[in-house]
Design a protein around this motif. Sequence first.
Motif, PDB file in Angstrom:
ATOM      1  N   UNK A   1       1.090  -1.145  -0.039  1.00 24.84           N
ATOM      2  CA  UNK A   1       0.072  -0.175  -0.003  1.00 24.84           C
ATOM      3  C   UNK A   1       1.035   1.102  -0.107  1.00 24.84           C
ATOM      4  N   UNK A   2       1.839   1.201   1.051  1.00 26.17           N
ATOM      5  CA  UNK A   2       2.840   2.231   0.740  1.00 26.17           C
ATOM      6  C   UNK A   2       3.482   2.431  -0.579  1.00 26.17           C
ATOM      7  N   UNK A   3       3.827   1.382  -1.456  1.00 26.55           N
ATOM      8  CA  UNK A   3       4.414   1.571  -2.479  1.00 26.55           C
ATOM      9  C   UNK A   3       3.281   2.115  -3.494  1.00 26.55           C
ATOM     10  N   UNK A   4       1.965   1.773  -3.411  1.00 20.30           N
ATOM     11  CA  UNK A   4       0.911   2.390  -4.340  1.00 20.30           C
ATOM     12  C   UNK A   4       0.725   3.651  -4.180  1.00 20.30           C
ATOM     13  N   UNK A   5       0.932   4.248  -2.857  1.00 19.84           N
ATOM     14  CA  UNK A   5       0.781   5.577  -2.493  1.00 19.84           C
ATOM     15  C   UNK A   5       2.060   6.431  -2.834  1.00 19.84           C
ATOM     16  N   UNK A   6       3.126   6.031  -2.599  1.00 21.86           N
ATOM     17  CA  UNK A   6       4.524   6.669  -3.016  1.00 21.86           C
ATOM     18  C   UNK A   6       4.855   6.514  -4.554  1.00 21.86           C
ATOM     19  N   UNK A   7       4.801   5.052  -5.254  1.00 16.70           N
ATOM     20  CA  UNK A   7       5.420   4.941  -6.377  1.00 16.70           C
ATOM     21  C   UNK A   7       4.330   4.914  -7.403  1.00 16.70           C
ATOM     22  N   UNK A   8       3.172   4.282  -7.066  1.00 17.38           N
ATOM     23  CA  UNK A   8       2.127   4.082  -7.857  1.00 17.38           C
ATOM     24  C   UNK A   8       2.053   2.660  -8.370  1.00 17.38           C
ATOM     25  N   UNK A   9       1.057   2.281  -9.371  1.00 11.31           N
ATOM     26  CA  UNK A   9       1.239   0.559  -9.894  1.00 11.31           C
ATOM     27  C   UNK A   9       2.215   0.771 -10.975  1.00 11.31           C
ATOM     28  N   UNK A  10       3.604   0.429 -10.553  1.00 15.33           N
ATOM     29  CA  UNK A  10       4.676   0.345 -11.345  1.00 15.33           C
ATOM     30  C   UNK A  10       5.651  -0.783 -11.189  1.00 15.33           C
ATOM     31  N   UNK A  11       5.892  -1.607 -12.355  1.00 13.92           N
ATOM     32  CA  UNK A  11       6.682  -2.611 -12.325  1.00 13.92           C
ATOM     33  C   UNK A  11       7.839  -2.311 -12.340  1.00 13.92           C
ATOM     34  N   UNK A  12       8.747  -2.000 -11.494  1.00 12.68           N
ATOM     35  CA  UNK A  12      10.208  -1.271 -11.527  1.00 12.68           C
ATOM     36  C   UNK A  12      11.061  -2.300 -11.271  1.00 12.68           C
ATOM     37  N   UNK A  13      12.285  -2.602 -11.725  1.00 14.50           N
ATOM     38  CA  UNK A  13      13.247  -3.613 -11.296  1.00 14.50           C
ATOM     39  C   UNK A  13      13.986  -3.034 -10.144  1.00 14.50           C
ATOM     40  N   UNK A  14      14.604  -3.642  -9.125  1.00 12.25           N
ATOM     41  CA  UNK A  14      15.234  -3.258  -8.162  1.00 12.25           C
ATOM     42  C   UNK A  14      16.493  -2.661  -8.464  1.00 12.25           C
ATOM     43  N   UNK A  15      16.493  -1.315  -8.065  1.00 10.21           N
ATOM     44  CA  UNK A  15      17.544  -0.268  -8.499  1.00 10.21           C
ATOM     45  C   UNK A  15      17.521   0.875  -7.557  1.00 10.21           C
TER      46      UNK A  15
END
Length: 329
Positions: A142-156
Amino acid sequence: MKGSNTSSAFLSLISLTFVICSLFTFVGKNLVLGGWTADTSKISPLRWVASTAVSVIVVSWGHKRRSLSTSGALLALLVGFCLTLAHYSFFFCLIAFFFTSSKATKYRQDIKSKIEDDFKEGGQRNWLQVLCNGGMATELALLYLLDVGSSDLPVDFRHNYRASWLGMGVMGAIACCNGDTWASELGTVLASEPRLITTLKKVPRGTNGGVSIAGLLASYFGGLLIGAAYWVGVFLSASSGDISRAPEQWKIVLVGGFGGLLGSLLDSLLGATLQYSGKDVKTGKIVEVARLGVSRISGKMILDNHSVNLISSILTALMVPKIALLCGL
């Protein structure tokens, strides 16, 4: 049979309601915040529908196979929806945990029934078990959704620090749960006599805080599987541009293995000190409540098994991002 049919019908009704509410929520969100078109929306209609449908299908299958109770299935709907909506890698990790931990729980049940006093046939997970195993991962998603959005990013961590930290936190929480499940469910039947992690003295199988070589290896491989699931999700969903500038993503698999092992060790340490273990004199089974006719083995009656699982998953989720940084991600 009648009770089973009633619970299945109830779950079907709730699933249908969940689908309808999910779709209307998406339409309402777009009307209020982003208009009608998917181009102006951070979450595409396809992503929302897929997250809804996949959660319903998987949870219904788990309920039908008796891996989830009705209450567990209802909460699992929300957990699966949140994780799938945030990042497809979260979904792959959840699926890997759900299927393999269910199989591990059902492995050699005849032996476990003779060891554990609270043994349940089939290992059905209720709402409390779903909450304690998936609560931390859901919160971070949920924090990921609030901060980043629905986004499939690699680990970087260099280019997307917060997204990578939260992603590794989610993976760490699930790797902890899977590693601990593999260690306890497989280590109990494969190892002979485990040793208490605090004193290294031999203790009966099923004792909270007991560790063995077989159990530790199982926890590491359980974590490796979660890391591999996350890596597959990145490979399938992240853009080629993001992957090309990111560090080597295969390292995620190793980080997952460390997360599974770390989570199992933390769980064992908490179980050996803050969770009571005793042996019933009459039945010879391991119990978690001090009472007359029970010989104490270790621990105090402060936490139960659910609390230990929750705390160890929280601690592992906070530590795994640091491990990922040390591994060069």
